[in-house]
Motif scaffolding. Structure first.
Motif, PDB file in Angstrom:
ATOM      1  N   ILE A  84      74.976  22.813  27.381  1.00 41.49           N
ATOM      2  CA  ILE A  84      76.185  22.684  26.555  1.00 41.49           C
ATOM      3  C   ILE A  84      77.413  22.854  27.441  1.00 41.49           C
ATOM      4  CG2 ILE A  84      77.567  23.776  24.722  1.00 41.49           C
ATOM      5  CD1 ILE A  84      74.860  24.397  23.304  1.00 41.49           C
ATOM      6  N   GLU A  85      77.394  23.865  28.292  1.00 35.36           N
ATOM      7  CA  GLU A  85      78.512  24.100  29.210  1.00 35.36           C
ATOM      8  C   GLU A  85      78.756  22.900  30.127  1.00 35.36           C
ATOM      9  OE1 GLU A  85      77.472  27.726  31.222  1.00 35.36           O
ATOM     10  OE2 GLU A  85      77.799  28.941  29.421  1.00 35.36           O
ATOM     11  N   ASN A  86      77.677  22.240  30.556  1.00 35.20           N
ATOM     12  CA  ASN A  86      77.786  21.075  31.437  1.00 35.20           C
ATOM     13  C   ASN A  86      78.333  19.835  30.737  1.00 35.20           C
ATOM     14  OD1 ASN A  86      76.664  22.536  33.531  1.00 35.20           O
ATOM     15  ND2 ASN A  86      74.608  21.740  33.230  1.00 35.20           N
ATOM     16  N   ASN A  87      78.194  19.776  29.407  1.00 38.28           N
ATOM     17  CA  ASN A  87      78.508  18.548  28.684  1.00 38.28           C
ATOM     18  C   ASN A  87      79.682  18.630  27.715  1.00 38.28           C
ATOM     19  OD1 ASN A  87      76.351  16.422  29.357  1.00 38.28           O
ATOM     20  ND2 ASN A  87      75.177  18.314  29.128  1.00 38.28           N
ATOM     21  N   ILE A 145      61.147  13.397  19.153  1.00 37.94           N
ATOM     22  CA  ILE A 145      62.323  13.775  18.360  1.00 37.94           C
ATOM     23  C   ILE A 145      63.110  12.523  17.986  1.00 37.94           C
ATOM     24  CG2 ILE A 145      64.450  15.146  18.321  1.00 37.94           C
ATOM     25  CD1 ILE A 145      63.156  16.616  20.856  1.00 37.94           C
ATOM     26  N   ILE A 146      63.492  12.437  16.726  1.00 35.57           N
ATOM     27  CA  ILE A 146      64.424  11.415  16.250  1.00 35.57           C
ATOM     28  C   ILE A 146      65.688  12.141  15.803  1.00 35.57           C
ATOM     29  CG2 ILE A 146      64.920   9.742  14.407  1.00 35.57           C
ATOM     30  CD1 ILE A 146      62.992   8.574  16.377  1.00 35.57           C
ATOM     31  N   ILE A 147      66.831  11.652  16.263  1.00 37.86           N
ATOM     32  CA  ILE A 147      68.126  12.210  15.864  1.00 37.86           C
ATOM     33  C   ILE A 147      68.896  11.078  15.193  1.00 37.86           C
ATOM     34  CG2 ILE A 147      70.201  13.413  16.638  1.00 37.86           C
ATOM     35  CD1 ILE A 147      68.621  14.104  19.232  1.00 37.86           C
ATOM     36  N   VAL A 179      75.916  22.902  15.946  1.00 41.41           N
ATOM     37  CA  VAL A 179      75.309  23.724  14.883  1.00 41.41           C
ATOM     38  C   VAL A 179      73.869  23.259  14.655  1.00 41.41           C
ATOM     39  CG1 VAL A 179      75.333  24.236  12.401  1.00 41.41           C
ATOM     40  CG2 VAL A 179      77.476  24.282  13.685  1.00 41.41           C
ATOM     41  N   LEU A 180      73.686  21.944  14.530  1.00 40.85           N
ATOM     42  CA  LEU A 180      72.332  21.403  14.323  1.00 40.85           C
ATOM     43  C   LEU A 180      71.423  21.705  15.507  1.00 40.85           C
ATOM     44  CD1 LEU A 180      73.249  18.053  12.604  1.00 40.85           C
ATOM     45  CD2 LEU A 180      71.599  19.692  11.712  1.00 40.85           C
ATOM     46  N   LEU A 181      71.953  21.609  16.703  1.00 43.29           N
ATOM     47  CA  LEU A 181      71.169  21.929  17.898  1.00 43.29           C
ATOM     48  C   LEU A 181      70.686  23.375  17.850  1.00 43.29           C
ATOM     49  CD1 LEU A 181      70.091  21.023  20.662  1.00 43.29           C
ATOM     50  CD2 LEU A 181      72.309  21.634  21.627  1.00 43.29           C
ATOM     51  N   LEU A 191      75.505  12.928  22.175  1.00 47.43           N
ATOM     52  CA  LEU A 191      75.693  14.141  22.967  1.00 47.43           C
ATOM     53  C   LEU A 191      74.536  15.113  22.740  1.00 47.43           C
ATOM     54  CD1 LEU A 191      77.306  15.934  24.882  1.00 47.43           C
ATOM     55  CD2 LEU A 191      78.626  16.728  22.892  1.00 47.43           C
ATOM     56  N   THR A 192      74.110  15.252  21.508  1.00 44.12           N
ATOM     57  CA  THR A 192      72.988  16.137  21.203  1.00 44.12           C
ATOM     58  C   THR A 192      71.734  15.666  21.919  1.00 44.12           C
ATOM     59  OG1 THR A 192      73.958  16.592  19.050  1.00 44.12           O
ATOM     60  CG2 THR A 192      71.631  17.154  19.319  1.00 44.12           C
ATOM     61  N   SER A 193      71.492  14.377  21.878  1.00 43.47           N
ATOM     62  CA  SER A 193      70.354  13.781  22.562  1.00 43.47           C
ATOM     63  C   SER A 193      70.409  14.072  24.065  1.00 43.47           C
ATOM     64  CB  SER A 193      70.371  12.270  22.299  1.00 43.47           C
ATOM     65  OG  SER A 193      69.360  11.619  22.983  1.00 43.47           O
TER      66      SER A 193
END
Length: 195
Positions: free
Chosen positions: A168-171, A6-8, A148-150, A18-20
């Motif tokens: 998500i809840e953890n971060n 995956i490339i973000i 949204v992208l995630l 954060l998404t990564s």
């Protein structure tokens, strides 16, 4: 599972890192070997940011080689086009169509191409553009674009929705959790009908 690459890519401040982190954490929770790397030297100044995430049974390197990415997640069209050479021939591109002038465009080093969407489509076979910023605003905060992208790319990832939500809840800070969960659900709804 063989390695899933995956490339973000995006502009500093959009939540690429954060998404990564959420993707990597979720994959580890599911028992995958994960390697992650990012370049964010100008992240706080609106510069280009790229993150590599590799998931599999055994992953030896954190770097995705050019032409090997299964998925390119683009937070912004120019940044998507900038890193499209990482995509493999049958790879998937999911990107936000809302344009942001990076620092290089703002200072005149680069010109924003008028035909950016055509450039992306010319260099990839499976392209899924959408206005993620609009959905983030609909969720209640444009800063939730990354979530949204995630949600939108989850269809293409070997990850479990419930474990992603836990990550998500953890971060995400508790005061921003409800708007981020709404953003995630809006993203999830985008490509449900795809096979």
């Amino acid at each position: 599972m063989s390695v899933f690459n995956i490339i973000i890519a995006g502009v500093g401040g959009q939540g690429v890192l954060l998404t990564s982190k959420i993707i990597a954490e979720t994959a580890m929770e599911q028992g995958y070997d994960v390697k992650q790397s990012e370049v964010h030297g100008m992240a706080q100044r609106g510069g280009s940011v790229i993150s590599h995430v590799r998931i599999g049974d055994k992953v030896y390197s954190p770097i995705v080689s050019e032409g090997e990415a299964d998925l390119l997640i683009g937070f912004e069209p120019l940044e998507t086009a900038r890193y499209i050479h990482y995509l493999k021939k049958d790879g998937i591109v999911v990107y936000n169509t809302y344009r942001i002038s990076s620092i290089t465009v703002s200072i005149g080093v680069e010109k924003y191409p008028d035909d950016i969407d055509q450039i992306i489509k010319k260099n990839a076979n499976k392209v899924y553009p959408f206005d993620g910023t609009k959905l983030a605003v609909e969720a209640g905060d444009k800063r939730t674009l990354n979530i949204v992208l995630l949600g939108a790319v989850l269809k293409f990832l070997p990850l479990d929705k419930n474990i992603v939500l836990k990550s998500i809840e953890n971060n995400v800070k508790s005061k921003a959790l409800s708007v981020n969960k709404k953003a995630f659900e809006l993203g999830l709804g985008l490509f449900k009908k795809l096979k």
